[in-house]
Design a protein around this motif. Structure first.
Motif, PDB file in Angstrom:
ATOM      1  N   LYS A 215      -5.618   8.672  61.309  1.00  0.00           N
ATOM      2  CA  LYS A 215      -4.186   8.969  61.373  1.00  0.00           C
ATOM      3  C   LYS A 215      -3.550   8.886  59.992  1.00  0.00           C
ATOM      4  O   LYS A 215      -2.719   9.712  59.623  1.00  0.00           O
ATOM      5  N   ILE A 216      -3.942   7.847  59.228  1.00  0.00           N
ATOM      6  CA  ILE A 216      -3.361   7.678  57.892  1.00  0.00           C
ATOM      7  C   ILE A 216      -3.641   8.905  57.041  1.00  0.00           C
ATOM      8  O   ILE A 216      -2.748   9.432  56.369  1.00  0.00           O
TER       9      ILE A 216
ATOM     10  N   ALA B 294      -0.896  11.385  55.548  1.00  0.00           N
ATOM     11  CA  ALA B 294      -0.798  11.546  54.094  1.00  0.00           C
ATOM     12  C   ALA B 294      -0.672  13.021  53.740  1.00  0.00           C
ATOM     13  O   ALA B 294       0.122  13.397  52.876  1.00  0.00           O
ATOM     14  N   VAL B 295      -1.452  13.859  54.422  1.00  0.00           N
ATOM     15  CA  VAL B 295      -1.404  15.294  54.143  1.00  0.00           C
ATOM     16  C   VAL B 295      -0.016  15.854  54.490  1.00  0.00           C
ATOM     17  O   VAL B 295       0.562  16.637  53.725  1.00  0.00           O
ATOM     18  N   GLU B 296       0.518  15.404  55.633  1.00  0.00           N
ATOM     19  CA  GLU B 296       1.866  15.835  56.026  1.00  0.00           C
ATOM     20  C   GLU B 296       2.895  15.440  54.972  1.00  0.00           C
ATOM     21  O   GLU B 296       3.742  16.227  54.561  1.00  0.00           O
ATOM     22  N   GLU B 297       2.776  14.179  54.540  1.00  0.00           N
ATOM     23  CA  GLU B 297       3.696  13.640  53.548  1.00  0.00           C
ATOM     24  C   GLU B 297       3.621  14.447  52.243  1.00  0.00           C
ATOM     25  O   GLU B 297       4.648  14.755  51.643  1.00  0.00           O
ATOM     26  N   ALA B 298       2.397  14.798  51.858  1.00  0.00           N
ATOM     27  CA  ALA B 298       2.207  15.564  50.617  1.00  0.00           C
ATOM     28  C   ALA B 298       2.901  16.912  50.732  1.00  0.00           C
ATOM     29  O   ALA B 298       3.543  17.383  49.790  1.00  0.00           O
TER      30      ALA B 298
ATOM     31  N   LYS C 218     -16.104  11.975  60.089  1.00  0.00           N
ATOM     32  CA  LYS C 218     -16.103  13.315  60.679  1.00  0.00           C
ATOM     33  C   LYS C 218     -14.726  13.644  61.243  1.00  0.00           C
ATOM     34  O   LYS C 218     -14.241  14.769  61.134  1.00  0.00           O
ATOM     35  N   GLU C 219     -14.104  12.629  61.846  1.00  0.00           N
ATOM     36  CA  GLU C 219     -12.767  12.853  62.403  1.00  0.00           C
ATOM     37  C   GLU C 219     -11.740  13.114  61.308  1.00  0.00           C
ATOM     38  O   GLU C 219     -10.876  13.977  61.450  1.00  0.00           O
ATOM     39  N   ILE C 220     -11.848  12.350  60.212  1.00  0.00           N
ATOM     40  CA  ILE C 220     -10.935  12.594  59.090  1.00  0.00           C
ATOM     41  C   ILE C 220     -11.119  14.023  58.599  1.00  0.00           C
ATOM     42  O   ILE C 220     -10.160  14.746  58.326  1.00  0.00           O
ATOM     43  N   LYS C 221     -12.373  14.437  58.517  1.00  0.00           N
ATOM     44  CA  LYS C 221     -12.674  15.797  58.062  1.00  0.00           C
ATOM     45  C   LYS C 221     -12.005  16.825  58.985  1.00  0.00           C
ATOM     46  O   LYS C 221     -11.367  17.770  58.532  1.00  0.00           O
ATOM     47  N   GLN C 222     -12.153  16.584  60.281  1.00  0.00           N
ATOM     48  CA  GLN C 222     -11.607  17.516  61.258  1.00  0.00           C
ATOM     49  C   GLN C 222     -10.084  17.615  61.155  1.00  0.00           C
ATOM     50  O   GLN C 222      -9.514  18.698  61.195  1.00  0.00           O
TER      51      GLN C 222
END
Lengths: 301, 447
Positions: free
Chosen positions: B170-171, B175-179, B206-210
């Motif tokens: 989730k973090i 983070a990507v959204e925030e960026a 793998k989940e972070i990647k997805q």
């Protein structure tokens, strides 16, 4: 319950594949050239090193000739014996208190984690333990160690980032003296052994310990990452030149790395392995046992 | 030294035996291959990779053309070099950039490989290239890991996105959204160190990647890793389909065989290497340069690049002009010292000069001397710096007192300055051979 039984739980495909290969090898029966080749492969891929592998293979072949061995099962026993002997030539230390243990090593081998585990170990044995956070270089190293100190419920002496590590050790030594403490554990910053000025700093820390706690037994341990290859020999050699290394703490043995390089170190430099780290929990530090370690290399239960 | 001499020295020994004899027999080559094999194994190149490598090289070396050539030894060196380069992936590969910002860079690796430290270096590197990076703190396991990333971020002036010890998947996504919202074009995701056999943590990656669809998935590997490097690299690659490898701690005395193995096992390029503890100690990985470094042929290109990085173009032009006009003053001398200090450990610099292996120069002693020289010059008045000839005995005494040095040391500095100026005059008038001799003499003084 040795440390490898603990590891076995976490084991997955990779290690099983090696074990399968080995079992096949040793139940094959006849001694062929292929057999020796594969044996050599096992030793080298355990990071034992080309030269030590040669020595071990020569010794093994000698034993085989002498005892007229024909079957692979006996060879397995012989090989194990040779490897265990290599490790047992180096005696394990017996502690006297007050005791100072200083951990040093290159970056990222797990010094801080090992300090946390050692603190718990001595605390459990009823000793009064103090930690000196002398890694003042790496960002947030003292914070990391503070968490470990809390987990083990021991005292920690720290300064701000960038402070003189020798000064931290000095303060810690004063605290141990005034409180009549039993054990002082010194965490140092990771340093590559070829950086001369950092090795000088280590000598300075070591001098402070000896000057401030002259009656204490001082043990300098180098922490080695089991995934490290032949460079570990150079690490032990150069740290040993600077501060007289008394033993090795071998970390990260819970992966697929075998840490076989300590066999080369035992043979070449005569430095014993004292502890092994087998996980991230605070209790995952075991006393070294040569036979279990060799079993790990040969993948036996 | 036996066991501890470097791969370059070892191969050097093998080939000097060959080159000293004009002709090679098949037996000679066999002998050389055996020694190359041991050298590579002692350099921690993987067993299977070595086997493959040696058989490829000897196949080529036994060829008719090599045996009959006038310089068979050099031919073999060339074959070994070419094969090494090929093994490591021929060309330097750059970082990919996403067409739809932000570009997500996912860092992964074992514990203690140097992920967090390298995040800082990579961030600083991208910043220099005009990017606007942000860090995402997804190591929620190791005590104080987030804290470490924050300190690193502060040093290189890059913000850290953190949500404490929450769910790393989730973090990373947040983070990507925030960026996106704040207009950062790159997100560098720092993750916890994990064993490749830890299924639970591998699933997390793998989940972070997805969730974040990273453009780059970079596996960080310690250059000192032994035989196990192939298992680690292979598993991470199988699970995550990594896009590249980062080799850290290359400033140690490791022979770095892991570099040789990883590419051949994963087929993925090594993109960068870490060469020190400072945030600026990051270099793109060049396979050909690494091969010649291993073979002891020096690494002039990296050296030149280092010098260029240390001295800004403007400074360089200014210096050139002054040299041409013969106006090299103590002020310029001071600038030179400053850029020398920026180039890093003198030992690393020396190791890149062809024909010189890592000299065991006491870098601290040199740093000390440079610091002394700097403070001496800084204790001078502007007039003295621009017209050193006016510095006579009483000025020398004052300068020594002001800089906490001795008159002898002030004299030594002035002498060195004179020699440097003379050298430049010689260069200007085209008397280059003389200048080279001077350089040799100066180098000796630095030892």
């Amino acid at each position: 319950m040795g440390f490898f039984s603990k590891i076995k739980e976490g084991l997955k495909k990779t290690k099983e594949a090696i074990a399968y290969k080995l079992n096949k090898l040793f139940t094959g029966g006849v001694l062929t050239d292929d057999f020796y080749d594969e044996l050599e492969e096992i030793l080298i891929t355990s990071d034992i090193g080309a030269e030590t592998t040669d020595t071990v293979m020569d010794r093994l072949k000698g034993e085989i000739d002498k005892n007229h061995v024909r079957d692979t099962a006996t060879v397995r026993t012989l090989l194990k014996k040779i490897l265990v002997e290599l490790l047992e030539e180096n005696e394990q230390p017996t502690y006297e208190y007050p005791l100072v243990i200083m951990l040093s090593g290159v970056n990222g081998v797990g010094k801080t984690t090992a300090i946390g585990k050692l603190a718990k170990k001595f605390k459990k044995a009823g000793k009064s333990v103090t930690i000196a956070a002398a890694d003042t270089f790496r960002a947030a190293a003292a914070d990391q160690l503070t968490v470990w100190a809390e987990r083990a419920n021991v005292r920690i002496i720290k300064h701000t980032e960038g402070a003189d590590p020798a000064a931290v050790v000095f303060d810690a030594a004063q605290s141990v003296k005034s409180k009549n403490g039993d054990v002082l554990l010194v965490d140092t910053a990771g340093r590559l052994h070829n950086k001369k000025n950092l090795m000088e700093e280590l000598k300075k820390i070591s001098r402070v310990v000896e000057r401030e706690l002259p009656d204490a037994m001082v043990m300098n341990y180098i922490v080695l990452d089991a995934t490290t290859g032949q460079n570990a020999i150079s690490q032990v050699e150069i740290f040993n030149e600077a501060i007289d290394i008394d033993g090795i703490v071998l970390t990260k043995l819970d992966g697929t790395a075998k840490g076989g390089v300590v066999l080369a170190i035992a043979g070449e430099l005569g430095v014993p392995v004292v502890y092994v780290g087998v996980g991230e929990g605070i209790d995952d530090l075991e006393d070294f046992n040569a036979e279990e370690f060799v079993n790990g290399i040969m993948d036996e239960q | 030294m036996g066991l501890f001499s470097s791969l370059a020295e070892k191969l050097g020994n093998v080939f000097s035996k060959i080159t000293s004899r004009g002709k090679l027999t098949e037996g000679d080559i066999k002998q050389a291959m055996r020694e190359i094999r041991i050298a590579l194994l002692e350099a921690d190149v993987n067993y299977a990779v070595v086997k493959d490598f040696v058989s490829k090289v000897s196949e080529k070396a036994v060829g008719e053309a090599v045996l009959k050539s006038l310089t068979p030894g050099q031919q073999v060196v060339k074959i070994v070099n070419d094969e090494l380069v090929e093994l490591m992936g021929s060309t330097n590969s750059k970082l990919e950039v996403s067409s739809k910002p932000p570009t997500v860079i996912l860092m992964c690796g074992l514990q203690g490989a140097g992920k967090t430290t390298f995040c800082g270096k990579l961030g600083g590197y991208l910043l220099k290239q005009g990017k606007k990076p942000m860090f995402a703190a997804c190591d929620v396991y190791r005590p104080a890991a987030i804290n470490q990333l924050q300190v690193v971020g502060k040093k290189v002036n890059i913000p850290v996105f953190e949500q404490g010890a929450g769910n790393p998947v989730k973090i990373a996504a947040n983070a990507v959204e925030e960026a996106k919202k704040l207009g950062y074009d790159t997100v560098i995701v720092d993750t916890a160190g994990r064993l490749h056999i830890n299924e639970q943590l591998m699933t997390e990656l793998k989940e972070i990647k997805q969730k974040t669809a990273p453009t780059e998935i970079l596996l960080t590997v310690d250059a000192m890793t032994g035989q196990d490097a192939v298992n680690v690299a292979k598993t991470f690659n199988d699970e995550l389909d990594i896009t590249g490898v980062i080799l850290t701690k290359l400033d140690g005395d490791t022979r770095g065989g892991a570099a040789l193995s990883i590419r051949s096992v994963t087929g993925k390029p090594i993109k960068f290497c870490g060469t020190g503890e400072k945030p600026t100690d990051i270099e793109p990985f060049y396979p050909d340069r690494m091969a010649s470094r291993i073979l002891g042929m020096g690494d002039v290109l990296t050296l030149i690049e280092k010098a260029q990085n240390a001295v800004s173009e403007e400074e360089m032009k200014k210096l050139e002009k002054r040299m041409r006009e013969n106006k090299f003053t103590l002020e310029d001398f001071l600038t030179q010292f400053k850029s020398l200090a920026k180039m890093g450990d003198i030992n690393d610099v020396v190791a890149m000069i062809p024909g010189m292996n890592r000299a065991n120069v006491d870098s601290r002693a040199i740093d000390e001397r440079i610091n002394k020289y700097k403070s001496i010059i800084l204790s001078m008045t502007p007039q003295e710096r621009n017209h050193p000839e006016i510095i006579k005995s009483s000025r020398r005494k004052r300068i020594a007192a002001g800089s906490g040095t001795t008159v002898q040391e002030v004299n030594a500095l002035l002498k060195q300055y004179d020699q440097t100026r003379e050298m430049m005059r010689a260069a200007n008038s085209g008397k280059l051979p003389q200048m080279q001799q001077k350089i040799v003499r100066q180098k000796r003084r630095f030892r």
